[in-house]
Design a protein around this motif. Sequence first.
Motif, PDB file in Angstrom:
ATOM      1  N   LEU A   1      -3.099   6.732 -10.043  1.00 18.68           N
ATOM      2  CA  LEU A   1      -1.764   6.176 -10.248  1.00 18.68           C
ATOM      3  C   LEU A   1      -0.883   6.396  -9.027  1.00 18.68           C
ATOM      4  N   GLU A   2      -1.035   7.546  -8.374  1.00 22.23           N
ATOM      5  CA  GLU A   2      -0.266   7.806  -7.165  1.00 22.23           C
ATOM      6  C   GLU A   2      -0.563   6.761  -6.090  1.00 22.23           C
ATOM      7  N   ALA A   3      -1.818   6.368  -5.972  1.00 19.06           N
ATOM      8  CA  ALA A   3      -2.185   5.344  -4.998  1.00 19.06           C
ATOM      9  C   ALA A   3      -1.550   4.001  -5.361  1.00 19.06           C
ATOM     10  N   MET A   4      -1.525   3.670  -6.639  1.00 16.85           N
ATOM     11  CA  MET A   4      -0.886   2.431  -7.067  1.00 16.85           C
ATOM     12  C   MET A   4       0.613   2.459  -6.793  1.00 16.85           C
ATOM     13  N   VAL A   5       1.231   3.611  -6.972  1.00 15.65           N
ATOM     14  CA  VAL A   5       2.666   3.738  -6.695  1.00 15.65           C
ATOM     15  C   VAL A   5       2.927   3.590  -5.201  1.00 15.65           C
ATOM     16  N   ASP A   6       2.019   4.084  -4.361  1.00 13.60           N
ATOM     17  CA  ASP A   6       2.127   3.851  -2.923  1.00 13.60           C
ATOM     18  C   ASP A   6       2.217   2.354  -2.632  1.00 13.60           C
ATOM     19  N   ALA A   7       1.332   1.589  -3.258  1.00 19.78           N
ATOM     20  CA  ALA A   7       1.323   0.142  -3.056  1.00 19.78           C
ATOM     21  C   ALA A   7       2.616  -0.495  -3.567  1.00 19.78           C
ATOM     22  N   LEU A   8       3.138   0.018  -4.673  1.00 20.86           N
ATOM     23  CA  LEU A   8       4.391  -0.507  -5.222  1.00 20.86           C
ATOM     24  C   LEU A   8       5.547  -0.247  -4.272  1.00 20.86           C
ATOM     25  N   ARG A   9       5.609   0.957  -3.701  1.00 22.35           N
ATOM     26  CA  ARG A   9       6.659   1.262  -2.728  1.00 22.35           C
ATOM     27  C   ARG A   9       6.600   0.301  -1.543  1.00 22.35           C
ATOM     28  N   LEU A  10       5.397   0.097  -1.028  1.00 22.20           N
ATOM     29  CA  LEU A  10       5.228  -0.774   0.132  1.00 22.20           C
ATOM     30  C   LEU A  10       5.592  -2.210  -0.226  1.00 22.20           C
ATOM     31  N   CYS A  11       5.234  -2.646  -1.419  1.00 25.15           N
ATOM     32  CA  CYS A  11       5.584  -3.992  -1.870  1.00 25.15           C
ATOM     33  C   CYS A  11       7.102  -4.168  -1.889  1.00 25.15           C
ATOM     34  N   PHE A  12       7.819  -3.142  -2.322  1.00 28.82           N
ATOM     35  CA  PHE A  12       9.278  -3.191  -2.309  1.00 28.82           C
ATOM     36  C   PHE A  12       9.798  -3.361  -0.891  1.00 28.82           C
ATOM     37  N   GLU A  13       9.249  -2.585   0.042  1.00 34.32           N
ATOM     38  CA  GLU A  13       9.693  -2.664   1.426  1.00 34.32           C
ATOM     39  C   GLU A  13       9.391  -4.029   2.039  1.00 34.32           C
ATOM     40  N   VAL A  14       8.255  -4.599   1.690  1.00 34.22           N
ATOM     41  CA  VAL A  14       7.826  -5.866   2.272  1.00 34.22           C
ATOM     42  C   VAL A  14       8.574  -7.048   1.663  1.00 34.22           C
ATOM     43  N   HIS A  15       8.649  -7.094   0.338  1.00 38.14           N
ATOM     44  CA  HIS A  15       9.156  -8.291  -0.336  1.00 38.14           C
ATOM     45  C   HIS A  15      10.604  -8.170  -0.799  1.00 38.14           C
ATOM     46  N   GLY A  16      11.092  -6.960  -0.956  1.00 43.34           N
ATOM     47  CA  GLY A  16      12.481  -6.766  -1.323  1.00 43.34           C
ATOM     48  C   GLY A  16      12.715  -6.748  -2.824  1.00 43.34           C
ATOM     49  N   ALA A  17      13.854  -6.146  -3.199  1.00 41.64           N
ATOM     50  CA  ALA A  17      14.232  -6.060  -4.608  1.00 41.64           C
ATOM     51  C   ALA A  17      14.483  -7.456  -5.162  1.00 41.64           C
ATOM     52  N   GLY A  18      14.071  -7.674  -6.398  1.00 40.91           N
ATOM     53  CA  GLY A  18      14.304  -8.955  -7.051  1.00 40.91           C
ATOM     54  C   GLY A  18      13.250 -10.002  -6.766  1.00 40.91           C
ATOM     55  N   SER A  19      12.264  -9.674  -5.938  1.00 43.16           N
ATOM     56  CA  SER A  19      11.229 -10.658  -5.611  1.00 43.16           C
ATOM     57  C   SER A  19      10.209 -10.766  -6.739  1.00 43.16           C
ATOM     58  N   GLU A  20       9.592 -11.939  -6.849  1.00 47.14           N
ATOM     59  CA  GLU A  20       8.539 -12.128  -7.841  1.00 47.14           C
ATOM     60  C   GLU A  20       7.343 -11.224  -7.552  1.00 47.14           C
ATOM     61  N   ALA A  21       7.069 -11.036  -6.268  1.00 48.75           N
ATOM     62  CA  ALA A  21       5.940 -10.185  -5.891  1.00 48.75           C
ATOM     63  C   ALA A  21       6.152  -8.749  -6.365  1.00 48.75           C
ATOM     64  N   LEU A  22       7.389  -8.254  -6.223  1.00 44.31           N
ATOM     65  CA  LEU A  22       7.673  -6.893  -6.666  1.00 44.31           C
ATOM     66  C   LEU A  22       7.588  -6.782  -8.185  1.00 44.31           C
ATOM     67  N   ALA A  23       8.134  -7.778  -8.889  1.00 44.47           N
ATOM     68  CA  ALA A  23       8.072  -7.753 -10.356  1.00 44.47           C
ATOM     69  C   ALA A  23       6.625  -7.763 -10.838  1.00 44.47           C
ATOM     70  N   SER A  24       5.788  -8.596 -10.201  1.00 47.59           N
ATOM     71  CA  SER A  24       4.374  -8.656 -10.572  1.00 47.59           C
ATOM     72  C   SER A  24       3.676  -7.334 -10.285  1.00 47.59           C
ATOM     73  N   ARG A  25       3.975  -6.744  -9.132  1.00 52.57           N
ATOM     74  CA  ARG A  25       3.358  -5.474  -8.765  1.00 52.57           C
ATOM     75  C   ARG A  25       3.809  -4.366  -9.708  1.00 52.57           C
ATOM     76  N   ARG A  26       5.083  -4.371 -10.078  1.00 51.34           N
ATOM     77  CA  ARG A  26       5.578  -3.362 -11.018  1.00 51.34           C
ATOM     78  C   ARG A  26       4.838  -3.469 -12.355  1.00 51.34           C
ATOM     79  N   SER A  27       4.711  -4.700 -12.851  1.00 51.40           N
ATOM     80  CA  SER A  27       4.022  -4.904 -14.130  1.00 51.40           C
ATOM     81  C   SER A  27       2.575  -4.450 -14.063  1.00 51.40           C
ATOM     82  N   SER A  28       1.898  -4.768 -12.965  1.00 53.35           N
ATOM     83  CA  SER A  28       0.487  -4.393 -12.853  1.00 53.35           C
ATOM     84  C   SER A  28       0.332  -2.878 -12.713  1.00 53.35           C
TER      85      SER A  28
END
Length: 216
Positions: A69-96
């Motif tokens: 889970l820690e590794a998945m959270v790493d990916a979620l943090r990076l997704c936030f940095e890359v795509h930004g808050a409110g992005s569809e990519a971040l919402a999808s990554r959060r759900s997954s």
Amino acid sequence: MGVTFQAEGQAYASHDQRMRPEETRGRGAVAGAAASAKHDPTPAQLAAIESADREAASLSADGYFQEALEAMVDALRLCFEVHGAGSEALASRRSSTVAFALGLAHRCVAAGEVDAAHELMDEAERMASGFVDLLVEVVTQKGDCYRQAGEYQAALHELQRAVEMQGPGGPATPNPKLEAQTHLVLGAVLSQTGHHRDALTQAQRAILLAQRALAA
């Protein structure tokens, strides 16, 4: 959304605080990529996300559920940095990521590791905090995990929370498919605790909602 993710980030920080120094060394590439990320992902940033996903899958397969889970959270943090808050990519990554945590919790229950399952369910709820529709899914799955663990009072508490969130005037977006799942699990708990008439009512409700979902 940015404020919500900041709150999430504070919850996620607890992962790294629990990790031993030698366990954090491999996170440097992810953290470095996140620090220099823009909203348009570079190949290096996408590769870092994919690397974290592979690490999560490998750790999960080896039974290291919290580390996975820690590794998945790493990916979620990076997704936030890359795509930004409110992005569809971040919402999808959060759900997954939330779904991944819940899946690990179910596996822990099946293996008899109930305390570990509790931790994973709590992590999932923290990640879903502030996102009502996602939170309903988490609460329903928590109820099912508790049911499988034989913790029926805790299961009933979580499922009643889900029903209230989905009910008239509740904050959740109408979702007949998810409502059907909630009532089906609630019916199973009631049946397992000897409340068979109430269980039948819940099962009938679940069928009606499932039919509505199929007709939509």
